[in-house]
Design a protein around this motif. Structure first.
Motif, PDB file in Angstrom:
ATOM      1  N   GLU A 108     -19.201  22.749  54.533  1.00  8.11           N
ATOM      2  CA  GLU A 108     -19.995  21.973  53.597  1.00  8.11           C
ATOM      3  C   GLU A 108     -19.121  21.654  52.376  1.00  8.11           C
ATOM      4  N   ILE A 109     -19.113  20.394  51.965  1.00  7.90           N
ATOM      5  CA  ILE A 109     -18.305  19.946  50.832  1.00  7.90           C
ATOM      6  C   ILE A 109     -19.247  19.428  49.754  1.00  7.90           C
ATOM      7  N   THR A 110     -19.133  19.972  48.550  1.00 10.39           N
ATOM      8  CA  THR A 110     -20.021  19.599  47.449  1.00 10.39           C
ATOM      9  C   THR A 110     -19.204  19.291  46.206  1.00 10.39           C
ATOM     10  N   SER A 111     -19.379  18.097  45.665  1.00 12.06           N
ATOM     11  CA  SER A 111     -18.718  17.744  44.406  1.00 12.06           C
ATOM     12  C   SER A 111     -19.644  18.080  43.239  1.00 12.06           C
ATOM     13  N   TYR A 112     -19.056  18.195  42.056  1.00 14.88           N
ATOM     14  CA  TYR A 112     -19.857  18.555  40.876  1.00 14.88           C
ATOM     15  C   TYR A 112     -19.119  18.137  39.613  1.00 14.88           C
ATOM     16  N   LEU A 113     -19.793  17.419  38.738  1.00 13.92           N
ATOM     17  CA  LEU A 113     -19.240  17.122  37.415  1.00 13.92           C
ATOM     18  C   LEU A 113     -20.375  17.051  36.410  1.00 13.92           C
ATOM     19  N   GLU A 114     -20.115  17.494  35.195  1.00 12.65           N
ATOM     20  CA  GLU A 114     -21.102  17.462  34.121  1.00 12.65           C
ATOM     21  C   GLU A 114     -20.899  16.200  33.292  1.00 12.65           C
ATOM     22  N   GLU A 137     -27.570  15.809  43.730  1.00  8.77           N
ATOM     23  CA  GLU A 137     -28.231  16.516  42.639  1.00  8.77           C
ATOM     24  C   GLU A 137     -27.753  15.933  41.307  1.00  8.77           C
ATOM     25  N   THR A 138     -28.675  15.757  40.346  1.00 12.07           N
ATOM     26  CA  THR A 138     -28.275  15.344  38.997  1.00 12.07           C
ATOM     27  C   THR A 138     -28.855  16.245  37.915  1.00 12.07           C
ATOM     28  N   ASP A 139     -29.493  17.339  38.303  1.00  7.58           N
ATOM     29  CA  ASP A 139     -30.085  18.294  37.357  1.00  7.58           C
ATOM     30  C   ASP A 139     -29.247  19.572  37.375  1.00  7.58           C
ATOM     31  N   ARG A 140     -28.593  19.877  36.262  1.00  6.17           N
ATOM     32  CA  ARG A 140     -27.701  21.031  36.203  1.00  6.17           C
ATOM     33  C   ARG A 140     -28.430  22.341  36.480  1.00  6.17           C
ATOM     34  N   MET A 141     -29.623  22.512  35.924  1.00  7.88           N
ATOM     35  CA  MET A 141     -30.350  23.760  36.133  1.00  7.88           C
ATOM     36  C   MET A 141     -30.678  23.961  37.604  1.00  7.88           C
ATOM     37  N   ALA A 142     -31.058  22.893  38.289  1.00  8.00           N
ATOM     38  CA  ALA A 142     -31.360  23.005  39.717  1.00  8.00           C
ATOM     39  C   ALA A 142     -30.108  23.378  40.506  1.00  8.00           C
ATOM     40  N   PHE A 143     -28.958  22.894  40.071  1.00  7.16           N
ATOM     41  CA  PHE A 143     -27.707  23.184  40.779  1.00  7.16           C
ATOM     42  C   PHE A 143     -27.193  24.588  40.456  1.00  7.16           C
ATOM     43  N   ILE A 144     -27.133  24.947  39.174  1.00  8.88           N
ATOM     44  CA  ILE A 144     -26.548  26.219  38.751  1.00  8.88           C
ATOM     45  C   ILE A 144     -27.505  27.381  38.945  1.00  8.88           C
ATOM     46  N   GLY A 145     -28.777  27.186  38.556  1.00  7.45           N
ATOM     47  CA  GLY A 145     -29.744  28.270  38.605  1.00  7.45           C
ATOM     48  C   GLY A 145     -29.758  29.065  37.311  1.00  7.45           C
ATOM     49  N   ARG A 146     -30.850  29.730  37.066  1.00  9.42           N
ATOM     50  CA  ARG A 146     -31.006  30.495  35.821  1.00  9.42           C
ATOM     51  C   ARG A 146     -30.109  31.737  35.834  1.00  9.42           C
ATOM     52  N   ARG A 156     -26.944  31.914  35.914  1.00 10.09           N
ATOM     53  CA  ARG A 156     -25.725  31.765  36.700  1.00 10.09           C
ATOM     54  C   ARG A 156     -24.740  30.845  35.992  1.00 10.09           C
ATOM     55  N   SER A 157     -23.612  30.589  36.647  1.00 10.43           N
ATOM     56  CA  SER A 157     -22.594  29.722  36.076  1.00 10.43           C
ATOM     57  C   SER A 157     -21.973  28.893  37.189  1.00 10.43           C
ATOM     58  N   VAL A 158     -21.020  28.041  36.823  1.00  4.39           N
ATOM     59  CA  VAL A 158     -20.339  27.233  37.837  1.00  4.39           C
ATOM     60  C   VAL A 158     -19.505  28.094  38.775  1.00  4.39           C
ATOM     61  N   ALA A 159     -19.280  29.352  38.431  1.00  2.00           N
ATOM     62  CA  ALA A 159     -18.525  30.242  39.316  1.00  2.00           C
ATOM     63  C   ALA A 159     -19.353  30.695  40.518  1.00  2.00           C
ATOM     64  N   ASN A 160     -20.672  30.798  40.340  1.00  2.00           N
ATOM     65  CA  ASN A 160     -21.545  31.227  41.446  1.00  2.00           C
ATOM     66  C   ASN A 160     -22.871  30.481  41.394  1.00  2.00           C
ATOM     67  N   PRO A 161     -22.834  29.167  41.522  1.00  2.00           N
ATOM     68  CA  PRO A 161     -24.056  28.378  41.382  1.00  2.00           C
ATOM     69  C   PRO A 161     -25.054  28.642  42.501  1.00  2.00           C
ATOM     70  N   LEU A 162     -26.326  28.490  42.173  1.00  2.00           N
ATOM     71  CA  LEU A 162     -27.396  28.666  43.147  1.00  2.00           C
ATOM     72  C   LEU A 162     -27.206  27.746  44.350  1.00  2.00           C
ATOM     73  N   ALA A 163     -26.683  26.553  44.101  1.00  2.00           N
ATOM     74  CA  ALA A 163     -26.511  25.576  45.173  1.00  2.00           C
ATOM     75  C   ALA A 163     -25.527  26.022  46.232  1.00  2.00           C
ATOM     76  N   LEU A 164     -24.683  27.013  45.910  1.00  2.00           N
ATOM     77  CA  LEU A 164     -23.692  27.500  46.874  1.00  2.00           C
ATOM     78  C   LEU A 164     -24.058  28.861  47.449  1.00  2.00           C
ATOM     79  N   THR A 165     -25.096  29.493  46.925  1.00  2.00           N
ATOM     80  CA  THR A 165     -25.483  30.810  47.428  1.00  2.00           C
ATOM     81  C   THR A 165     -26.807  30.783  48.175  1.00  2.00           C
ATOM     82  N   GLU A 166     -27.537  29.682  48.077  1.00  2.00           N
ATOM     83  CA  GLU A 166     -28.796  29.531  48.787  1.00  2.00           C
ATOM     84  C   GLU A 166     -28.637  28.520  49.931  1.00  2.00           C
TER      85      GLU A 166
END
Length: 262
Positions: free
Chosen positions: A125-131, A191-200, A202-212
């Motif tokens: 799975e390949i996921t891009s991300y920029l703020e 995704e365009t919502d940072r909270m939905a991607f990162i999770g409460r 958490r940080s960009v080191a272990n975002p919810l989008a990569l652990t769920e």
């Protein structure tokens, strides 16, 4: 051994991308910060990230050493003739990145090649991300919450590209439109919502989008904390390879973007 403190600048005179050997950095158009960054050698973890995840094992890592800081089997960067190159290998997947800034258009091209060096098929799975910043960098750093309130996101259903625009607060304001697009593969999630991607918490080191295992939410519109993230899944047979390109750029109006491939 790569010096992760090395900093490289790619520019066509107007559009500029600054990247460190660790994979962090920012993009700008003249004085406008397009993506968010902080000049902090300790928290050098912002930039246009690309995450990789093995869907069978659940292992995930970033293409650059930042932001996940997963130790690679192999990691090397170099810069020559206006091209930043990064090589990395983790869990039997070799990745090669070529980053350039287009000389004829205000956009950057991140060409990614993945090679399966194992003897069995892999689902990656390949996921891009920029703020998104789209603001003066000093003003964005001083009042980030306020700056984020005026950005809207949308998606082009034909190309799958994501767009971000800043709503002007005065008649004299004019902001470019930021585009993020995947070419060479189909982005099936976004995704365009940072909270939905990162999770409460958490940080960009272990975002919810990569652990769920849940898909990206597909949120668009007036989000409180805008990001641009695209996701695709590729299947690699033993020894197989595949290439794709993430394109990020700006134009005065959405209709002016060049739709032709680089």
């Amino acid at each position: 051994m790569t010096d992760n403190t090395a900093v490289y600048t790619l520019t066509n005179g107007h559009y500029r991308t600054v990247i460190t050997a660790s994979g962090a950095g920012y993009s700008a158009l003249d004085w406008i910060a397009l993506t968010r960054w902080r000049n902090d050698s300790i928290q050098d973890d912002l930039g246009s990230s690309i995450y990789l995840r093995d869907l069978d094992s659940g292992d995930f890592w970033s293409l650059g050493y930042q932001p996940t800081r997963v130790q690679p089997t192999h990691y090397q960067t170099d810069f020559a003739n206006g091209e930043f190159r990064l090589e990395r290998e983790n869990f039997g997947i070799a990745a090669h990145l070529s980053l350039t800034v287009d000389s004829a258009a205000d956009q950057e091209l991140r060409q990614l090649q993945l090679i399966n060096r194992t003897a069995h098929p892999r689902r990656i799975e390949i996921t891009s991300y920029l703020e998104v910043a789209l603001f003066h960098p000093d003003a964005d750093a001083a009042h980030p919450a306020f700056a984020k309130l005026f950005v809207e996101t949308e998606r082009d259903s034909t190309s799958g590209a994501l767009f971000a625009r800043r709503r002007p607060r005065a008649s004299h304001e004019q902001w470019p439109v930021l585009r993020h697009e995947l070419r060479g593969a189909v982005a099936t999630e976004w995704e365009t919502d940072r909270m939905a991607f990162i999770g409460r918490g958490r940080s960009v080191a272990n975002p919810l989008a990569l652990t769920e295992t849940a898909p990206l939410s597909g949120t668009l519109g007036k989000v409180l904390d805008p990001v641009l993230a695209l996701r695709t899944v590729i299947e690699l047979a033993a020894g197989a390879e595949m290439a794709l390109i993430f394109v990020t750029g700006v134009a005065v109006e959405k209709a002016l973007f060049d739709k032709s491939p680089p």
